[in-house]
Scaffold this motif. Sequence first.
Motif, PDB file in Angstrom:
ATOM      1  N   GLN A  13     114.225 133.826  94.795  1.00 55.93           N
ATOM      2  CA  GLN A  13     113.325 134.803  94.171  1.00 55.93           C
ATOM      3  C   GLN A  13     111.932 134.209  94.002  1.00 55.93           C
ATOM      4  O   GLN A  13     111.762 132.982  93.915  1.00 55.93           O
ATOM      5  N   ASP A  14     110.984 135.086  93.964  1.00 56.70           N
ATOM      6  CA  ASP A  14     109.601 134.706  93.692  1.00 56.70           C
ATOM      7  C   ASP A  14     109.544 133.848  92.427  1.00 56.70           C
ATOM      8  O   ASP A  14     110.056 134.249  91.381  1.00 56.70           O
ATOM      9  N   GLY A  15     108.918 132.645  92.545  1.00 62.69           N
ATOM     10  CA  GLY A  15     108.805 131.767  91.396  1.00 62.69           C
ATOM     11  C   GLY A  15     109.892 130.716  91.280  1.00 62.69           C
ATOM     12  O   GLY A  15     109.784 129.790  90.459  1.00 62.69           O
ATOM     13  N   ARG A  85     107.687 127.098  92.552  1.00 61.84           N
ATOM     14  CA  ARG A  85     106.914 128.340  92.425  1.00 61.84           C
ATOM     15  C   ARG A  85     106.740 129.004  93.788  1.00 61.84           C
ATOM     16  O   ARG A  85     105.613 129.336  94.204  1.00 61.84           O
ATOM     17  N   LYS A  87     106.648 131.683  96.796  1.00 67.17           N
ATOM     18  CA  LYS A  87     106.069 133.018  96.866  1.00 67.17           C
ATOM     19  C   LYS A  87     106.635 133.743  98.081  1.00 67.17           C
ATOM     20  O   LYS A  87     107.110 133.100  99.016  1.00 67.17           O
ATOM     21  N   PRO A  88     106.553 135.054  98.116  1.00 68.01           N
ATOM     22  CA  PRO A  88     107.026 135.774  99.301  1.00 68.01           C
ATOM     23  C   PRO A  88     106.354 135.297 100.580  1.00 68.01           C
ATOM     24  O   PRO A  88     106.965 135.315 101.653  1.00 68.01           O
ATOM     25  N   LYS A  91     107.980 132.653 103.018  1.00 68.24           N
ATOM     26  CA  LYS A  91     109.099 132.985 103.891  1.00 68.24           C
ATOM     27  C   LYS A  91     108.802 132.526 105.307  1.00 68.24           C
ATOM     28  O   LYS A  91     107.781 132.891 105.903  1.00 68.24           O
ATOM     29  N   THR A 121     113.822 132.400 102.685  1.00 67.59           N
ATOM     30  CA  THR A 121     113.431 133.783 102.413  1.00 67.59           C
ATOM     31  C   THR A 121     113.146 133.911 100.932  1.00 67.59           C
ATOM     32  O   THR A 121     113.936 133.465 100.100  1.00 67.59           O
ATOM     33  N   VAL A 122     112.032 134.522 100.600  1.00 66.28           N
ATOM     34  CA  VAL A 122     111.636 134.691  99.203  1.00 66.28           C
ATOM     35  C   VAL A 122     111.479 136.168  98.914  1.00 66.28           C
ATOM     36  O   VAL A 122     110.696 136.859  99.587  1.00 66.28           O
ATOM     37  N   SER A 123     112.195 136.622  97.923  1.00 69.37           N
ATOM     38  CA  SER A 123     112.141 138.035  97.530  1.00 69.37           C
ATOM     39  C   SER A 123     111.276 138.187  96.291  1.00 69.37           C
ATOM     40  O   SER A 123     111.311 137.366  95.384  1.00 69.37           O
ATOM     41  N   SER A 124     110.535 139.283  96.267  1.00 70.17           N
ATOM     42  CA  SER A 124     109.678 139.549  95.097  1.00 70.17           C
ATOM     43  C   SER A 124     110.409 140.351  94.053  1.00 70.17           C
ATOM     44  O   SER A 124     111.508 140.867  94.289  1.00 70.17           O
TER      45      SER A 124
END
Length: 124
Positions: A13-15, A85, A87-88, A91, A121-124
């Motif tokens: 996840q984001d962050g 930290r 971020k999307p 990715k 992969t980063v999800s917001s």
Amino acid sequence: QVQLVESGGGSVQDGDSLRLSCAASGRTVIPYSMGWFRQAPGKEREFLGAITWSGDSTDYADVVKGRFTISRDNAKNTVYLQMNRVKPGDKAVYSCAAAYTTALQRDPKKYQYWGQGTQVTVSS
């Protein structure tokens, strides 16, 4: 020859934080500087950071400076990329590389060996 295998990628996840590992095998007694790169779909390979064989010097791209940290454990033939930290925009497929040099390298052409990469992969 040196073989590099990345691990530790995944979906976060984001962050969040994530630590990638790059395990080296083969002719690891030769001193190599190591680098981390990433490539997002439709984009060119991007330099993230590098570390000397001794680990006493590092170099980071501005886009990750202050968030990502490279370290290495030569006893384990492993280099790490600590990602904080995230971020999307982080990715991408993350790859490590080895350069037969004592200097820090940003140019991917200076690296002789590459791993296959690990997806982040980063999800917001």
